[in-house]
Design a protein around this motif. Structure first.
Motif, short mmCIF file in Angstrom:
data_model
loop_
_atom_site.label_atom_id
_atom_site.label_comp_id
_atom_site.label_asym_id
_atom_site.label_seq_id
_atom_site.Cartn_x
_atom_site.Cartn_y
_atom_site.Cartn_z
N PHE A 1 -12.10 -1.15 -26.82
CA PHE A 1 -12.76 -0.47 -25.40
C PHE A 1 -13.07 -1.48 -24.64
O PHE A 1 -12.88 -1.47 -23.36
N VAL A 2 -13.95 -2.64 -25.13
CA VAL A 2 -14.33 -3.52 -24.13
C VAL A 2 -13.31 -4.31 -23.42
O VAL A 2 -13.21 -4.60 -22.29
N VAL A 3 -12.11 -4.59 -24.16
CA VAL A 3 -10.97 -5.55 -23.80
C VAL A 3 -10.37 -4.41 -22.84
O VAL A 3 -9.64 -5.00 -21.76
N ALA A 4 -10.22 -3.20 -22.99
CA ALA A 4 -9.44 -2.23 -22.23
C ALA A 4 -10.21 -2.18 -21.00
O ALA A 4 -9.40 -2.15 -19.91
N VAL A 5 -11.32 -2.05 -20.85
CA VAL A 5 -12.32 -2.25 -19.49
C VAL A 5 -11.87 -3.26 -18.77
O VAL A 5 -11.56 -3.22 -17.37
N LEU A 6 -12.00 -4.70 -19.38
CA LEU A 6 -11.70 -5.76 -18.78
C LEU A 6 -10.20 -5.75 -18.07
O LEU A 6 -9.99 -5.96 -16.92
N VAL A 7 -9.17 -5.19 -18.91
CA VAL A 7 -7.78 -4.94 -18.60
C VAL A 7 -7.72 -4.12 -17.28
O VAL A 7 -7.17 -4.46 -16.35
N GLY A 8 -8.45 -2.99 -17.39
CA GLY A 8 -8.48 -2.20 -16.33
C GLY A 8 -9.07 -2.50 -14.99
O GLY A 8 -8.39 -2.43 -14.07
N VAL A 9 -10.16 -3.37 -15.18
CA VAL A 9 -10.75 -3.87 -13.79
C VAL A 9 -9.80 -4.98 -13.37
O VAL A 9 -9.53 -5.15 -12.23
N GLY A 10 -9.30 -5.87 -14.10
CA GLY A 10 -8.27 -7.12 -13.91
C GLY A 10 -7.13 -6.24 -13.03
O GLY A 10 -6.61 -6.63 -11.99
N THR A 11 -6.74 -5.20 -13.80
CA THR A 11 -5.43 -4.27 -13.09
C THR A 11 -5.92 -3.86 -11.73
O THR A 11 -5.17 -3.95 -10.78
N ALA A 12 -7.02 -3.13 -11.78
CA ALA A 12 -7.42 -2.74 -10.34
C ALA A 12 -7.65 -3.74 -9.19
O ALA A 12 -7.27 -3.49 -8.16
N VAL A 13 -8.15 -4.60 -9.66
CA VAL A 13 -8.54 -5.73 -8.66
C VAL A 13 -6.96 -6.49 -8.16
O VAL A 13 -6.71 -6.64 -6.80
N SER A 14 -6.21 -6.70 -8.87
CA SER A 14 -4.99 -7.05 -8.91
C SER A 14 -4.14 -6.23 -7.86
O SER A 14 -3.45 -6.65 -7.10
N ALA A 15 -4.25 -4.96 -8.31
CA ALA A 15 -3.43 -3.97 -7.54
C ALA A 15 -4.22 -3.94 -6.08
O ALA A 15 -3.35 -3.57 -5.11
N TYR A 16 -5.34 -4.13 -6.03
CA TYR A 16 -6.11 -3.99 -4.59
C TYR A 16 -5.36 -5.05 -3.71
O TYR A 16 -5.42 -5.12 -2.88
N VAL A 17 -5.60 -6.21 -4.22
CA VAL A 17 -5.24 -7.53 -3.72
C VAL A 17 -3.81 -7.61 -3.37
O VAL A 17 -3.34 -7.93 -2.00
N LEU A 18 -2.95 -7.28 -4.30
CA LEU A 18 -1.33 -7.48 -4.01
C LEU A 18 -0.74 -6.40 -3.40
O LEU A 18 0.25 -6.47 -2.86
N GLU A 19 -1.57 -5.16 -3.36
CA GLU A 19 -0.60 -3.88 -2.81
C GLU A 19 -0.11 -4.05 -1.58
O GLU A 19 1.00 -4.02 -1.24
N TYR A 20 -0.84 -4.80 -0.58
CA TYR A 20 -0.63 -4.88 0.79
C TYR A 20 0.56 -5.92 1.08
O TYR A 20 1.59 -5.78 1.44
N ARG A 21 0.50 -6.93 0.10
CA ARG A 21 1.47 -8.00 0.24
C ARG A 21 2.96 -7.41 -0.05
O ARG A 21 3.80 -7.62 -0.02
N VAL A 22 2.90 -6.43 -1.46
CA VAL A 22 4.24 -6.11 -2.14
C VAL A 22 4.80 -5.11 -0.88
O VAL A 22 5.91 -5.13 -0.93
N ALA A 23 3.64 -4.31 -0.30
CA ALA A 23 4.22 -3.39 0.64
C ALA A 23 4.99 -4.09 1.73
O ALA A 23 6.01 -3.78 1.98
N ALA A 24 4.35 -5.01 2.24
CA ALA A 24 4.91 -5.78 3.29
C ALA A 24 6.45 -6.55 3.16
O ALA A 24 7.29 -6.66 3.87
N TRP A 25 6.24 -7.21 1.76
CA TRP A 25 7.34 -7.83 1.24
C TRP A 25 8.69 -6.73 1.16
O TRP A 25 9.67 -7.08 1.37
N SER A 26 8.38 -5.50 0.58
CA SER A 26 9.34 -4.65 0.43
C SER A 26 9.81 -3.93 1.77
O SER A 26 10.87 -3.71 1.94
N ALA A 27 8.84 -3.95 2.71
CA ALA A 27 9.42 -3.44 4.09
C ALA A 27 10.12 -4.49 4.78
O ALA A 27 11.11 -4.23 5.38
N LYS A 28 10.07 -5.77 4.53
CA LYS A 28 10.59 -6.83 5.15
C LYS A 28 11.90 -6.72 4.49
O LYS A 28 13.07 -6.87 5.29
N ARG A 29 12.09 -6.64 3.29
CA ARG A 29 13.52 -6.53 2.41
C ARG A 29 14.38 -5.25 3.03
O ARG A 29 15.43 -5.62 3.21
N ALA A 30 13.57 -4.11 3.34
CA ALA A 30 14.46 -2.94 3.36
C ALA A 30 14.87 -3.55 5.02
O ALA A 30 16.15 -2.83 5.36
#
Length: 75
Positions: free
Chosen positions: A40-69
């Motif tokens: 459970f503790v490791v799962a919480v750490l994985v969840g927090v890491g995933t949430a932070v990564s998604a928050y930081v990278l979502e804008y960049r991935v969306a911009a990259w995808s729009a540029k490619r399109a």
């Protein structure tokens, strides 16, 4: 709630649950890898890491995808 924050929290929940499923599947097939509390503790750490990564990278991935399109439509 900001849609970007909501998306990041949902991705964190997906990461949390996916890790728990993997630990449980491993325990069913082989043997328990960690205790319930440790898992459970490791799962919480994985969840927090995933949430932070998604928050930081979502804008960049969306911009990259729009540029490619837009590059594909110009060809």
């Amino acid at each position: 709630m900001n849609p970007r924050t909501k998306s990041a929290l949902l991705w964190g929940a997906v990461g949390f649950m996916a890790f728990l499923v993997l630990v449980q599947g491993y325990a069913l097939v082989v043997e328990p890898l960690v205790s319930i509390v440790q898992g459970f503790v490791v799962a919480v750490l994985v969840g927090v890491g995933t949430a932070v990564s998604a928050y930081v990278l979502e804008y960049r991935v969306a911009a990259w995808s729009a540029k490619r399109a837009s590059e594909r439509t110009q060809d």
